[in-house]
Design a protein around this motif. Structure first.
Motif, PDB file in Angstrom:
ATOM      1  N   ALA A   1       0.826  -1.207   0.000  1.00 10.44           N
ATOM      2  CA  ALA A   1       0.000   0.000   0.000  1.00 10.44           C
ATOM      3  C   ALA A   1       0.861   1.259   0.000  1.00 10.44           C
ATOM      4  CB  ALA A   1      -0.926  -0.009   1.212  1.00 10.44           C
ATOM      5  N   ARG A   2       1.904   1.259   0.816  1.00 13.58           N
ATOM      6  CA  ARG A   2       2.797   2.423   0.853  1.00 13.58           C
ATOM      7  C   ARG A   2       3.477   2.639  -0.490  1.00 13.58           C
ATOM      8  NH1 ARG A   2       5.185   0.940   6.831  1.00 13.58           N
ATOM      9  NH2 ARG A   2       3.935   2.433   8.037  1.00 13.58           N
TER      10      ARG A   2
ATOM     11  N   GLY B   1      -5.234   2.818  -6.623  1.00 10.36           N
ATOM     12  CA  GLY B   1      -5.877   1.976  -5.631  1.00 10.36           C
ATOM     13  C   GLY B   1      -5.286   0.587  -5.558  1.00 10.36           C
TER      14      GLY B   1
ATOM     15  N   ARG C   1     -12.955   5.518   1.087  1.00 10.44           N
ATOM     16  CA  ARG C   1     -12.089   5.070  -0.012  1.00 10.44           C
ATOM     17  C   ARG C   1     -12.424   3.678  -0.534  1.00 10.44           C
ATOM     18  NH1 ARG C   1      -6.215   5.289   1.889  1.00 10.44           N
ATOM     19  NH2 ARG C   1      -6.906   5.633   4.045  1.00 10.44           N
TER      20      ARG C   1
ATOM     21  N   SER D   1     -11.546   4.522   6.490  1.00  6.77           N
ATOM     22  CA  SER D   1     -10.666   4.936   5.393  1.00  6.77           C
ATOM     23  C   SER D   1     -11.073   6.279   4.797  1.00  6.77           C
ATOM     24  CB  SER D   1     -10.658   3.872   4.293  1.00  6.77           C
ATOM     25  OG  SER D   1     -11.922   3.791   3.641  1.00  6.77           O
TER      26      SER D   1
ATOM     27  N   THR E   1      -2.012   4.685   4.593  1.00 10.50           N
ATOM     28  CA  THR E   1      -2.128   5.539   3.404  1.00 10.50           C
ATOM     29  C   THR E   1      -3.181   6.613   3.652  1.00 10.50           C
ATOM     30  OG1 THR E   1      -3.759   4.011   2.444  1.00 10.50           O
ATOM     31  CG2 THR E   1      -1.454   3.713   1.785  1.00 10.50           C
ATOM     32  N   GLU E   2      -3.169   7.619   2.790  1.00  9.71           N
ATOM     33  CA  GLU E   2      -4.137   8.705   2.906  1.00  9.71           C
ATOM     34  C   GLU E   2      -5.019   8.848   1.676  1.00  9.71           C
ATOM     35  OE1 GLU E   2      -1.949  12.246   3.701  1.00  9.71           O
ATOM     36  OE2 GLU E   2      -1.403  11.631   5.751  1.00  9.71           O
ATOM     37  N   ARG E   3      -4.508   8.507   0.493  1.00  9.74           N
ATOM     38  CA  ARG E   3      -5.240   8.726  -0.755  1.00  9.74           C
ATOM     39  C   ARG E   3      -5.582   7.431  -1.486  1.00  9.74           C
ATOM     40  NH1 ARG E   3      -0.883  11.512  -0.431  1.00  9.74           N
ATOM     41  NH2 ARG E   3       0.171  10.240  -1.992  1.00  9.74           N
ATOM     42  N   LEU E   4      -4.847   6.384  -1.235  1.00 10.14           N
ATOM     43  CA  LEU E   4      -5.004   5.132  -1.979  1.00 10.14           C
ATOM     44  C   LEU E   4      -6.412   4.575  -1.794  1.00 10.14           C
ATOM     45  CD1 LEU E   4      -3.141   3.128  -3.640  1.00 10.14           C
ATOM     46  CD2 LEU E   4      -3.098   1.753  -1.533  1.00 10.14           C
ATOM     47  N   GLU E   5      -7.098   4.343  -2.911  1.00  9.99           N
ATOM     48  CA  GLU E   5      -8.421   3.730  -2.822  1.00  9.99           C
ATOM     49  C   GLU E   5      -8.278   2.229  -2.578  1.00  9.99           C
ATOM     50  OE1 GLU E   5     -10.865   4.922  -6.089  1.00  9.99           O
ATOM     51  OE2 GLU E   5     -10.376   7.043  -5.820  1.00  9.99           O
TER      52      GLU E   5
ATOM     53  N   GLU F   1       0.966   4.036  -3.139  1.00 11.51           N
ATOM     54  CA  GLU F   1       0.645   5.450  -2.941  1.00 11.51           C
ATOM     55  C   GLU F   1       1.833   6.340  -3.283  1.00 11.51           C
ATOM     56  OE1 GLU F   1      -2.356   7.182  -0.160  1.00 11.51           O
ATOM     57  OE2 GLU F   1      -0.548   7.512   1.050  1.00 11.51           O
ATOM     58  N   GLN F   2       3.031   5.936  -2.906  1.00  4.17           N
ATOM     59  CA  GLN F   2       4.220   6.741  -3.214  1.00  4.17           C
ATOM     60  C   GLN F   2       4.421   6.897  -4.714  1.00  4.17           C
ATOM     61  OE1 GLN F   2       7.458   4.794  -1.173  1.00  4.17           O
ATOM     62  NE2 GLN F   2       6.690   5.378   0.859  1.00  4.17           N
TER      63      GLN F   2
END
Length: 276
Positions: free
Chosen positions: A20-21, A30, A108, A105, A74-78, A24-25
Motif C-alpha cells: 500500500a505504501r 488503488g 475510499r 478509510s 495511506t491517505e489517498r489510496l483507494e 501510494e508513493q
C-alpha cells in the motif's frame, strides 16, 4: 486514466502495508484484493482459466483485514475487493465490515461483488449453487437497508433484517461504490443496472461489444449515463490496450501484480508506473 493494482495477497507475498505504501508513493490509484475463505482439496469444479489451480488461491489473506492495514498506512489510496463472495457471508456481519472499513478509510472503499465459481467452497458455506445469484441480490438488499439513513427493514427469501440502528454508515451515503463482476450477458447487465454503480470485467476482453450493450441497458433503466463505470480488472497492460479502453470511455483500469515477494512485485510495479 487512473491505474489501480490487484494482487493475491497471501502469507508468502509482499505484505499489505508495504504494498500500500509503495502504491501510494508511486501515484497508483488503488489496491484491490480477491477473496477465498478456503479451497476444498477434493474438488469437482474446474479452474475457470484451465489447468491446475494456482497455489495462491488456497493461501489468500482475508480481504477486509488486509485492506484495513492498507488504509491505516495511506491517505489517498483507494481500496477495493475484487471480488467479495457475498453469498458466502452473513450479510449483517458483512454490512458492518464494509461500512466500518469505508468509514475508517474516509470513504475510499469500492465493494467488488461477485457470484463465485467454486461450488465446493460455496457448499461449505451452506450455499446451494443454483441459488447463489438470488442470495447475492438478497444480501445486497439487506446491506443497503442497514446502510440507510433511517432504520429500514428488509425481507427476502434468503435474508431478512428488522429496522435497526446500524452505524457507521458508508461515507458517501447509501452504500460505498459497488462494482459487479461476472461474464457479460443480459442477466449480469440487469443486475448491474439494478444494484451497482458499474462493472468489473476480468481481463477486459470483448469490451467493444459489451460496453455499448451495458450502456444501452443502463440508459433504458433511466440511470445517469455519466454515472456508469466500467473498470477492467486483472489486466496485463500495454499502451494499445489502455488506449483501446480509453476509447470506450473507460477511465480506470486495475492491473495484475504477481503473487510474489516484495522484490518481484516492486519490479513489476516500477514497470507499470510508466502508464501513470
Amino acid at each position: 486514466m487512473r491505474i489501480a493494482a490487484t494482487i493475491f495477497l497471501t502469507d508468502e507475498t509482499i505484505t499489505p502495508v508495504r504494498l500500500a505504501r509503495e502504491l501510494e508513493q508511486r501515484g497508483f490509484a488503488g489496491l484491490y484484493v480477491p477473496e477465498h475463505t478456503h479451497i476444498p482439496v477434493e474438488r469437482a469444479t474446474g479452474f475457470p482459466a484451465g489447468g491446475e489451480l494456482p497455489r495462491e488461491y488456497g493461501r489468500t489473506l482475508d480481504p477486509f483485514v488486509a485492506l484495513a492495514q492498507a488504509a491505516a498506512v495511506t491517505e489517498r489510496l483507494e481500496l477495493g475487493t475484487g471480488i467479495t463472495l457475498v453469498a458466502q457471508h452473513d450479510p449483517i456481519d458483512l454490512a458492518k465490515q464494509v461500512a466500518t472499513l469505508d468509514h475508517l478509510s474516509g470513504g475510499r472503499l469500492t465493494l467488488g461483488v461477485g457470484f463465485g465459481w467454486n461450488r465446493e467452497e460455496a457448499a461449505d458455506h451452506g450455499v446451494e449453487w443454483k441459488t447463489r445469484r438470488a442470495r447475492v441480490r438478497d444480501h445486497m438488499g439487506l446491506m443497503r437497508a442497514l446502510w440507510a439513513d433511517q432504520p429500514t427493514g428488509y425481507e427476502g427469501e434468503f435474508a431478512s433484517v428488522r429496522p435497526s440502528l446500524a452505524f457507521p454508515k458508508p461515507v458517501r451515503g447509501g452504500a460505498p461504490r459497488i462494482l459487479l463482476g461476472g461474464a457479460a450477458g443480459p442477466t449480469l447487465f440487469d443486475d448491474i443496472v439494478a444494484h451497482a454503480d458499474g462493472w468489473l470485467p476480468i481481463g477486459g476482453s470483448g469490451l467493444s461489444d459489451n460496453v455499448p450493450a451495458l450502456r444501452r441497458a443502463w440508459e433504458r433503466a433511466g440511470r445517469d449515463p455519466e454515472a456508469l463505470r466500467v473498470v477492467p480488472y486483472a489486466v496485463r497492460p500495454t499502451p494499445g490496450k489502455l488506449a483501446h479502453y480509453a476509447g470506450l470511455g473507460v477511465d480506470e483500469v486495475v492491473v495484475q501484480l504477481p503473487p510474489a515477494g516484495a522484490d518481484e512485485v516492486l519490479r513489476v510495479l516500477d514497470d507499470y508506473a510508466r502508464y501513470l
